[in-house]
Design a protein around this motif. Structure first.
Motif, short mmCIF file in Angstrom:
data_model
loop_
_atom_site.label_atom_id
_atom_site.label_comp_id
_atom_site.label_asym_id
_atom_site.label_seq_id
_atom_site.Cartn_x
_atom_site.Cartn_y
_atom_site.Cartn_z
N LEU A 175 0.82 -1.20 0.00
CA LEU A 175 0.00 0.00 0.00
C LEU A 175 0.86 1.26 0.00
O LEU A 175 1.97 1.27 0.55
N PRO A 176 0.36 2.34 -0.58
CA PRO A 176 1.09 3.61 -0.53
C PRO A 176 1.10 4.17 0.89
O PRO A 176 0.28 3.79 1.73
N MET A 177 2.04 5.06 1.15
CA MET A 177 2.19 5.67 2.47
C MET A 177 1.89 7.16 2.40
O MET A 177 2.18 7.83 1.41
N ASP A 178 1.35 7.68 3.50
CA ASP A 178 1.14 9.13 3.59
C ASP A 178 2.45 9.77 4.04
O ASP A 178 3.46 9.08 4.26
N PRO A 179 2.52 11.09 4.16
CA PRO A 179 3.79 11.75 4.54
C PRO A 179 4.34 11.32 5.90
O PRO A 179 5.53 11.52 6.18
N ASN A 180 3.50 10.72 6.76
CA ASN A 180 3.96 10.25 8.07
C ASN A 180 4.33 8.77 8.07
O ASN A 180 4.59 8.20 9.12
N GLY A 181 4.35 8.15 6.88
CA GLY A 181 4.73 6.75 6.80
C GLY A 181 3.63 5.79 7.19
O GLY A 181 3.90 4.64 7.53
N ILE A 182 2.38 6.25 7.14
CA ILE A 182 1.24 5.42 7.49
C ILE A 182 0.55 4.97 6.20
O ILE A 182 0.22 5.80 5.35
N PRO A 183 0.33 3.66 6.02
CA PRO A 183 -0.29 3.18 4.78
C PRO A 183 -1.77 3.53 4.70
O PRO A 183 -2.45 3.67 5.71
N TYR A 184 -2.24 3.65 3.47
CA TYR A 184 -3.66 3.92 3.24
C TYR A 184 -4.14 3.11 2.04
O TYR A 184 -3.33 2.58 1.26
N LEU A 185 -5.45 3.00 1.88
CA LEU A 185 -6.02 2.22 0.80
C LEU A 185 -5.91 2.99 -0.52
O LEU A 185 -6.26 4.17 -0.58
N SER A 186 -5.47 2.30 -1.56
CA SER A 186 -5.30 2.94 -2.86
C SER A 186 -6.47 2.67 -3.79
O SER A 186 -6.52 3.21 -4.90
N SER A 187 -7.42 1.82 -3.38
CA SER A 187 -8.60 1.54 -4.20
C SER A 187 -9.85 1.61 -3.34
O SER A 187 -9.77 1.51 -2.10
N SER A 188 -10.99 1.79 -3.98
CA SER A 188 -12.29 1.90 -3.29
C SER A 188 -12.32 3.05 -2.29
O SER A 188 -13.00 2.99 -1.28
N THR A 189 -11.55 4.07 -2.56
CA THR A 189 -11.53 5.27 -1.73
C THR A 189 -11.67 6.50 -2.63
O THR A 189 -11.25 6.48 -3.78
N CYS A 190 -12.24 7.56 -2.07
CA CYS A 190 -12.37 8.80 -2.84
C CYS A 190 -11.53 9.93 -2.26
O CYS A 190 -11.41 10.99 -2.86
N ALA A 191 -10.94 9.72 -1.07
CA ALA A 191 -10.07 10.73 -0.47
C ALA A 191 -9.21 10.09 0.61
O ALA A 191 -9.57 9.04 1.17
N VAL A 192 -8.09 10.73 0.89
CA VAL A 192 -7.18 10.29 1.96
C VAL A 192 -6.81 11.52 2.78
O VAL A 192 -6.47 12.57 2.21
N ILE A 193 -6.91 11.40 4.11
CA ILE A 193 -6.68 12.53 5.00
C ILE A 193 -5.71 12.11 6.10
O ILE A 193 -5.95 11.13 6.82
#
Length: 206
Positions: free
Chosen positions: A95-113
């Motif tokens: 999975l991709p990581m946010d700027p703090n190194g926390i993974p997030y979902l790259s599919s079935s999502t419309c936004a990442v915060i």
């Protein structure tokens, strides 16, 4: 009181991930609202018995994947109906990581915060986290998944599934509490996490 009335509130459905040291986990939550601007702040609520909640109290950082209308029950089941204490939910996932190194979902999502906790309030069964938004991006043009839509369209009705095996109790899918007895009252609320009868699954005799 008809608890289904609460399903009509306009919640979203989110996967919240956090990382504390080398420990990482994520869970499903339906509670996130924007509560302030300049700086932009949101409020989220997690069940105190959840592993993710304990990690977030330790780390103070989280990433919220806003599920969209393409999300399936398999996604919600993976992140919301099993405990990170027993299962590595991220095993085998790239999975991709946010700027703090926390993974997030790259599919079935419309936004990442991405957020940093600035205040915590113990609500008994849950903890309310007030957090400053550090980064945010739109990831798809699909509409967000609403909690009411999840209840109506995605969530299977396990209570009506027929079986020849004898039921000896009911287990809360959210926190693991077990109600003893073959019949669970229609208005029953979990004493640990407050979820309704619809979030209990049958426990069968061996």
């Amino acid at each position: 009181m008809d608890n289904k009335a609460l399903f009509r509130l306009s919640y979203g459905v989110f996967m919240l991930s956090t990382k504390a040291g080398d420990k990482i986990n994520g869970c499903i939550t339906d509670t996130c609202i924007q509560v302030a601007n300049t700086p932009t702040r949101v409020a989220i609520s997690l069940i105190n018995t959840n592993y993710t909640c304990s990690l977030l109290k330790e780390s103070g950082l989280f990433c919220l994947s806003v599920l969209d209308e393409a999300a399936t029950f398999d996604i919600i089941s993976h992140w919301g109906l099993q405990s990170g204490r027993n299962v590595d939910k991220f095993d085998g996932m790239n999975l991709p990581m946010d700027p703090n190194g926390i993974p997030y979902l790259s599919s079935s999502t419309c936004a990442v915060i991405s957020c940093k906790v600035v205040e915590q309030v113990d609500l008994g069964t849950h903890t309310l986290f007030i957090a400053e938004v550090l980064d945010a991006k739109v990831t798809s043009d699909r509409n967000p998944l609403l909690y009411a839509d999840y209840q109506k369209r995605i969530k299977p009705d396990s209570q009506t599934q027929k079986t020849q095996r004898k039921i000896k109790g009911w287990k809360c899918r959210i926190c693991g509490y077990i109600y003893e007895g073959p019949d669970i009252p229609k208005d029953f609320l979990c004493p640990l996490c407050g979820h309704t009868r619809e979030d209990f699954e049958p426990v069968y005799e061996d």
